[in-house]
Enzyme design. Structure first.
Site, PDB file in Angstrom:
ATOM      1  N   SER A   6       2.583  -2.795 -10.546  1.00  0.00           N
ATOM      2  CA  SER A   6       2.414  -4.343 -10.836  1.00  0.00           C
ATOM      3  C   SER A   6       2.060  -4.695 -11.609  1.00  0.00           C
ATOM      4  O   SER A   6       1.084  -3.938 -12.363  1.00  0.00           O
ATOM      5  CB  SER A   6       1.632  -4.506  -9.484  1.00  0.00           C
ATOM      6  OG  SER A   6       1.109  -5.869  -9.364  1.00  0.00           O
ATOM      7  N   TYR A  34      -6.740  -3.317  -5.262  1.00  0.00           N
ATOM      8  CA  TYR A  34      -4.909  -3.277  -5.908  1.00  0.00           C
ATOM      9  C   TYR A  34      -4.799  -3.169  -7.405  1.00  0.00           C
ATOM     10  O   TYR A  34      -4.019  -2.147  -7.477  1.00  0.00           O
ATOM     11  CB  TYR A  34      -4.383  -4.584  -5.039  1.00  0.00           C
ATOM     12  CG  TYR A  34      -2.965  -4.554  -5.214  1.00  0.00           C
ATOM     13  CD1 TYR A  34      -2.275  -3.806  -4.441  1.00  0.00           C
ATOM     14  CD2 TYR A  34      -2.439  -5.390  -6.472  1.00  0.00           C
ATOM     15  CE1 TYR A  34      -0.779  -3.843  -4.428  1.00  0.00           C
ATOM     16  CE2 TYR A  34      -0.788  -5.364  -6.393  1.00  0.00           C
ATOM     17  CZ  TYR A  34      -0.320  -4.614  -5.588  1.00  0.00           C
ATOM     18  OH  TYR A  34       1.169  -4.538  -5.487  1.00  0.00           O
TER      19      TYR A  34
END
Length: 267
Positions: A129, A142
């Site tokens: 990501s 995250y």
């Protein structure tokens, strides 16, 4: 001979888009799901696999090899979102997120390497990501889990180079998928000192995902990586400013970059 591809988390979102695109391009595609029976309309093979369960990983890979005789490409796509003030996220949820986003891909990589070594060829693509390149407020866990996967890929690449096995990262920005609905949200607590900033940031994050890019763009990017003889270490896919934010982090002073992020999130 058509290449055989295994995609973790292939029942929905980015994984499903990749699977359908590669199937259309003539690849033999296997996707995975913890409950494949729930997706009878899937346009490619779907096998049972839970990245936190080594037994299901071994069984899924054995199924692929038994049916197709080889495994050419692994796409580590399975992942989970998580939001909240780090202080208020239960330790068990932090650990669960790392189980899915970091330890899970490592387990699958370890399980496919012996077969790829026998073949003297293979490609492993870790879907990370853009959030993994920076510590984002209320997405810190995250960011950390995806950032860890980015870094360990750099090390892994050098260790498996002698076996003619390639590894790379593909880092997406915001895409219009169901990740927001499936991620763990720490509740916005009425008496929390984080109530207003976290609540506001959560609404902004959901809006970014809802207005995100079409997952087909990720599928096309993955196809280009597979078609590349010697893949790069890192790829980024998404809005220009999301990708450019990584460049800014490299060139701006730390506090200037931090202030830019805080302004973006209205903190």
């Amino acid at each position: 001979m058509s290449k055989v591809v295994l995609i973790t988390g292939g029942s929905s979102g980015i994984g499903k888009s990749i699977g359908e695109f590669l199937t259309h391009k003539g690849f033999v595609v296997y996707g995975t799901s913890r409950n494949p029976e729930r997706y009878p309309e899937t346009k490619f093979n779907l096998v049972k696999l839970d990245v936190s369960d080594t037994t299901t990983i071994k069984e899924a890979i054995a199924t692929v090899i038994a049916q197709s005789g080889r495994l050419d490409v692994l796409i580590n796509n399975a992942g989970a979102g998580i939001t909240g003030p780090i202080e208020e996220i239960p330790d068990a949820e932090i650990q669960r997120n790392f189980e899915t986003n970091f330890f899970g891909p490592i387990r699958v990589i370890k399980a496919v390497l012996p077969q790829m070594r026998v073949q003297n060829s293979g490609l492993i693509i870790n879907v990370t990501s853009i959030a993994g390149y920076m510590g984002l407020p209320y997405r810190g866990v995250y960011s950390a889990s995806k950032g860890a996967l980015e870094l360990i890929t750099e090390a892994f690449r050098m260790e498996i180079k002698d076996f003619n096995i390639h590894m790379t990262n593909v880092a997406p920005g915001d895409f219009a998928t169901n990740i927001a609905a499936g991620r763990y949200h720490a509740p916005v607590l009425e008496h929390s000192p984080y109530k207003k900033p976290y609540g506001d940031t959560l609404s902004l994050m959901d809006a970014h995902v809802s207005g995100g890019k079409d997952p087909q763009l990720m599928a096309q990017a993955i196809y280009k990586v597979i078609s590349t003889e010697k893949p790069n270490i890192h790829y980024k896919v998404g809005e220009f400013m999301q990708k450019f934010s990584i460049v800014l982090k490299r060139i701006l002073p730390d506090k200037v970059y931090e202030n830019m992020l805080m302004k973006h999130y209205k903190l």
